[in-house]
Design a protein around this motif. Structure first.
Motif, PDB file in Angstrom:
ATOM      1  N   PRO A 101       0.791  -1.241   0.000  1.00  0.00           N
ATOM      2  CA  PRO A 101       0.000   0.000   0.000  1.00  0.00           C
ATOM      3  C   PRO A 101       0.817   1.282   0.000  1.00  0.00           C
ATOM      4  O   PRO A 101       0.269   2.354  -0.268  1.00  0.00           O
ATOM      5  N   GLN A 102       2.113   1.210   0.289  1.00  0.00           N
ATOM      6  CA  GLN A 102       2.908   2.442   0.269  1.00  0.00           C
ATOM      7  C   GLN A 102       3.192   2.906  -1.164  1.00  0.00           C
ATOM      8  O   GLN A 102       3.578   4.043  -1.378  1.00  0.00           O
ATOM      9  N   TRP A 103       3.008   2.004  -2.146  1.00  0.00           N
ATOM     10  CA  TRP A 103       3.378   2.303  -3.520  1.00  0.00           C
ATOM     11  C   TRP A 103       2.158   2.482  -4.426  1.00  0.00           C
ATOM     12  O   TRP A 103       1.154   1.789  -4.257  1.00  0.00           O
ATOM     13  N   GLN A 104       2.283   3.381  -5.397  1.00  0.00           N
ATOM     14  CA  GLN A 104       1.352   3.474  -6.526  1.00  0.00           C
ATOM     15  C   GLN A 104       2.125   3.043  -7.773  1.00  0.00           C
ATOM     16  O   GLN A 104       2.927   3.800  -8.303  1.00  0.00           O
ATOM     17  N   LYS A 129       1.028   7.648  -0.792  1.00  0.00           N
ATOM     18  CA  LYS A 129       1.642   6.673  -1.692  1.00  0.00           C
ATOM     19  C   LYS A 129       2.830   7.289  -2.429  1.00  0.00           C
ATOM     20  O   LYS A 129       2.839   8.489  -2.704  1.00  0.00           O
TER      21      LYS A 129
END
Length: 248
Positions: A101-104, A129
């Motif tokens: 969830p930290q990344w897009q 993100k």
């Protein structure tokens, strides 16, 4: 210093029955920068703090090629992951990274090959993100096959780049001048993510790497005071100063 691409190479070499010999040269190479020892550029390696991350999905032979530029991305961008590609299996760690969830994540690929609703041309700020650029590191025919046969990438938005300059990459031939090498693509992604210093540093690092690589092939010593080296030093110094000031 080891990074994801170096580890992927070492794992692949450990599985091979025979050592990998780069075409056209049997001279011993520095394992850290992949250039022959007389032209080593390890001391010039820059690293720039970035919010953006890189995820390299590499065809089977790419990690072994001394001319591979995904290696340069991993040198510069600390948050770089690298995975080998296979048609029938996918590394669970890759799926875990794409779902983190930290990344897009953005799959970087020409928009002409996908449905228009998947295509984006910029990288907006998404609260909470960080952008993660997924690059298919392969020849163009291989990259198209990887794109078609990787269903786990089908739900990702596709970032379609519009480069304004032709490729400056001179270590391998391409049939089209508008096909950029992997590190050139990464530099454009960093620019879109509002990381101009990282983008310019990666561009300069590619120029220096190319200089050392080609001079090694021609048995000419590198010129450490040429424009490419001076540009890289000027760009890298503020990052080094930042890292020193951030140290406990």
């Amino acid at each position: 210093m080891s990074h994801a691409v170096a580890r992927l190479r070492d794992e692949g070499l450990a599985r091979r029955d025979e050592p990998f010999i780069a075409r056209g040269s049997r001279a011993p190479r520095c394992p850290a920068c992949r250039v022959i020892f007389s032209h080593c550029l390890c001391a010039l390696r820059p690293q720039v703090p970035t919010r953006a991350g890189m995820c390299l999905i590499m065809s089977d032979i790419e990690p072994f090629k001394p001319s591979n530029t995904g290696w340069l991305i991993a040198d510069v961008v600390q948050d770089t992951a690298a995975f080998g590609w296979a048609r029938t299996v996918v590394d669970p760690a890759l799926l875990e990274l794409l779902a983190d969830p930290q990344w897009q994540p953005y799959l970087v690929f020409p928009g002409e090959f996908v449905a228009p609703e998947r295509v984006v041309t910029d990288v907006p700020v998404v609260p909470g993100k960080r952008p993660l650029f997924v690059l298919l590191d392969a020849t163009w025919p291989e990259a198209r096959k990887m794109f078609r046969k990787s269903p786990y990438l089908d739900k990702l938005p596709v970032l379609s780049l519009q480069p304004e300059q032709l490729s400056r990459y001179r270590l391998r031939r391409s049939t089209r001048d508008d096909h950029l090498c992997t590190s050139e693509v990464a530099a454009l992604c960093l620019s879109l993510a509002n990381e101009p210093r990282a983008a310019e540093t990666l561009e300069a690092y590619l120029d220096v790497f190319t200089h050392h690589y080609l001079n090694a092939k021609q048995s000419v010593l590198p010129d450490f005071e040429d424009a490419a080296h001076q540009r890289l030093r000027a760009l890298a110094e503020p990052a080094h100063s930042f890292l020193r000031s951030s140290s406990p």
